[in-house]
Design a protein around this motif. Structure first.
Motif, PDB file in Angstrom:
ATOM      1  N   PHE A 107       5.886   3.014  -1.236  1.00 52.62           N
ATOM      2  CA  PHE A 107       5.473   1.791  -0.546  1.00 52.62           C
ATOM      3  C   PHE A 107       6.075   1.741   0.842  1.00 52.62           C
ATOM      4  O   PHE A 107       5.394   1.430   1.830  1.00 52.62           O
ATOM      5  CB  PHE A 107       5.900   0.571  -1.361  1.00 52.62           C
ATOM      6  N   ASN A 110       4.494   3.740   3.480  1.00 55.22           N
ATOM      7  CA  ASN A 110       3.147   3.255   3.798  1.00 55.22           C
ATOM      8  C   ASN A 110       2.051   4.061   3.106  1.00 55.22           C
ATOM      9  O   ASN A 110       0.924   4.143   3.573  1.00 55.22           O
ATOM     10  CB  ASN A 110       2.906   3.267   5.313  1.00 55.22           C
ATOM     11  N   PRO A 113      -0.036   0.396  -1.353  1.00 54.31           N
ATOM     12  CA  PRO A 113       0.161  -1.024  -1.061  1.00 54.31           C
ATOM     13  C   PRO A 113       0.966  -1.680  -2.166  1.00 54.31           C
ATOM     14  O   PRO A 113       1.132  -1.140  -3.258  1.00 54.31           O
ATOM     15  CB  PRO A 113      -1.270  -1.560  -1.034  1.00 54.31           C
ATOM     16  N   ILE A 119      -1.480  -5.037  -0.076  1.00 51.95           N
ATOM     17  CA  ILE A 119      -1.029  -5.069   1.317  1.00 51.95           C
ATOM     18  C   ILE A 119      -0.042  -3.926   1.556  1.00 51.95           C
ATOM     19  O   ILE A 119       0.862  -3.694   0.747  1.00 51.95           O
ATOM     20  CB  ILE A 119      -0.354  -6.420   1.640  1.00 51.95           C
ATOM     21  N   TYR A 120      -0.183  -3.234   2.670  1.00 49.85           N
ATOM     22  CA  TYR A 120       0.723  -2.146   3.024  1.00 49.85           C
ATOM     23  C   TYR A 120       1.907  -2.685   3.828  1.00 49.85           C
ATOM     24  O   TYR A 120       1.819  -3.735   4.485  1.00 49.85           O
ATOM     25  CB  TYR A 120       0.000  -1.078   3.832  1.00 49.85           C
ATOM     26  N   GLU A 123       1.433  -3.569   7.557  1.00 47.23           N
ATOM     27  CA  GLU A 123       0.762  -4.845   7.824  1.00 47.23           C
ATOM     28  C   GLU A 123       1.745  -6.000   7.735  1.00 47.23           C
ATOM     29  O   GLU A 123       1.710  -6.923   8.554  1.00 47.23           O
ATOM     30  CB  GLU A 123      -0.384  -5.058   6.830  1.00 47.23           C
ATOM     31  N   TYR A 141       5.514 -10.483  -2.532  1.00 46.10           N
ATOM     32  CA  TYR A 141       5.988  -9.428  -1.643  1.00 46.10           C
ATOM     33  C   TYR A 141       7.482  -9.166  -1.732  1.00 46.10           C
ATOM     34  O   TYR A 141       7.949  -8.053  -1.464  1.00 46.10           O
ATOM     35  CB  TYR A 141       5.634  -9.762  -0.184  1.00 46.10           C
TER      36      TYR A 141
END
Length: 398
Positions: A107, A110, A113, A119-120, A123, A141
């Motif tokens: 993760f 990158n 996600p 979501i990466y 971002e 997150y």
């Protein structure tokens, strides 16, 4: 011999004093004394505090100015044992039989996600900075940005392993993004990272952000996770500057008064070096009010007991239970979110930070509690509760 060692289990401490080595090697010089300290937090009963029943038999706090009528407060055994396990590298940790996929490292590189949002990391780092509403209300997150060797509330996130930690610490790209994620969260809290040594200070938006942080207390659970993750991934030295700033703002400047309990029960005890903890606690003791109610040491020096003295067997390391108690946080804060049990329930006061989400509290159990008000949304909305002790048998740390 190999089988014997393989089946051996570390005997876990059973008291707050056994969990806290902060003052065990106390000296004026504060020489470095390392704890070769992480295991998954097991369910424990929270520290108990007794409220004097009111005239109607309820458990609502009825306080007077007389110390003898104040509720007895003591340090949280849940907090002490949780942080003890963390500092000592989870002595009863069982290695997973599943193949190590290094999902946390991937993760941060990158390559995958976060789940379930898709979501990466890039971002988050480039588009979320300054988006305080998103950082406040998204509850998935934080476990990906700050992984631990503990299961959090996002069950899609993976716990760290020792092999993954070593690989992460040797990967420059992952470490760079990790520090960027730390800076992102500091900005959310009104703080800026000053240098590569971890020194911090107020940001330009500190007034707005401190006001929010003082009221949005589920962020204290996030901060505990952040501090733990710093230590796991090679940034142990970054903890003390942040904890010192929180102590100063909470106790001295009074900008974060609601954070006092979490700092002293949790944040300080994520720090592995006893000398560093002593330094912070001495500072806290200078500014804590009322001074006689400071429960975090150093333990009082006692003269040698005379034979036959009642209570002479009480040793050093007292959690301060006999001292007149501090005013409980709900009264200091004036209207803080709390839960009062329905009539007939036996009550145990659980601090906000200790009352993590209980896995085994079903809907029927929850109906026994009447909310007085809450601003907590989502799975991280961990509430201050008063629970029946028998119903509290499992907890999940953030």
């Amino acid at each position: 011999m190999g089988n014997l060692l393989g089946n051996w289990r570390f005997k876990e401490p059973s008291t707050v004093e056994e969990c806290d080595s902060t003052w065990g090697s106390d000296s004026e010089s504060d020489e470095p004394a390392a704890e070769d300290d992480s295991g998954i937090s097991e369910s424990v009963s929270p520290a108990e505090s007794e409220w004097p029943p009111g005239n109607n038999g309820d458990l609502s706090p009825k306080l007077t100015d007389s110390p003898e009528f104040l509720p007895k407060m003591k340090r949280s055994f849940y907090a002490a044992r949780d942080l003890y396990k963390y500092r000592h590298c989870y002595p009863n940790y069982k290695k997973s039989r599943q193949p190590n996929e290094y999902r946390n490292l991937r993760f941060y590189l990158n390559k995958i996600p976060l789940v379930p949002d898709g979501i990466y990391i890039e971002e988050i780092l480039t588009r979320w900075r300054g988006d305080y509403d998103k950082l406040e209300h998204n509850h998935t997150y934080i476990q990906w940005l700050f992984p631990l060797r503990e299961q959090g509330l996002n069950f899609y996130a993976h716990e760290l392993t020792q092999d993954e930690i070593k690989e992460f610490q040797s990967t420059r790209e992952a470490k760079r993004r990790f520090l960027a994620a730390y800076s992102l969260m500091l900005d959310f809290y009104g703080i800026k990272l000053l240098d590569k040594s971890g020194n911090v200070a107020r940001s330009s938006k500190w007034q707005e952000r401190f006001h929010h942080l003082n009221e949005s207390q589920h962020n204290y659970l996030r901060i505990t996770r952040i501090l733990k993750s710093l230590g796991e991934l090679g940034y142990e030295a970054f903890k003390a500057p942040l904890v010192r700033l929180f102590l100063e703002e909470s106790l001295h400047r009074n900008t974060l008064p609601n954070m006092q309990h979490s700092i002293l029960e949790y944040f300080v005890y994520t720090i592995r070096r006893p000398a560093a903890r002593r330094h912070l606690l001495r500072y806290a003791r200078q500014h804590y009010k009322p001074a006689h109610a400071f429960l975090w040491g150093p333990p009082p020096k006692r003269s040698k007991p005379k034979s036959g003295d009642v209570g002479a067997s009480v040793g050093a390391g007292s959690s301060g239970i006999r001292a007149p108690a501090p005013t409980p946080e709900p009264q200091r804060r004036g209207g803080e979110t709390s839960f009062i049990p329905a009539s007939g329930c036996s009550g145990t006061l659980v601090s906000y930070h200790d009352a993590t989400v209980c896995q085994d509290v079903d809907a029927e159990s929850l109906n026994a509690y009447t909310p007085l008000g809450s601003s907590m949304d989502g799975p991280e909305g961990v509430f201050m509760m008063i629970l029946e002790r028998n119903n509290y048998s499992g907890a999940v740390p953030l």
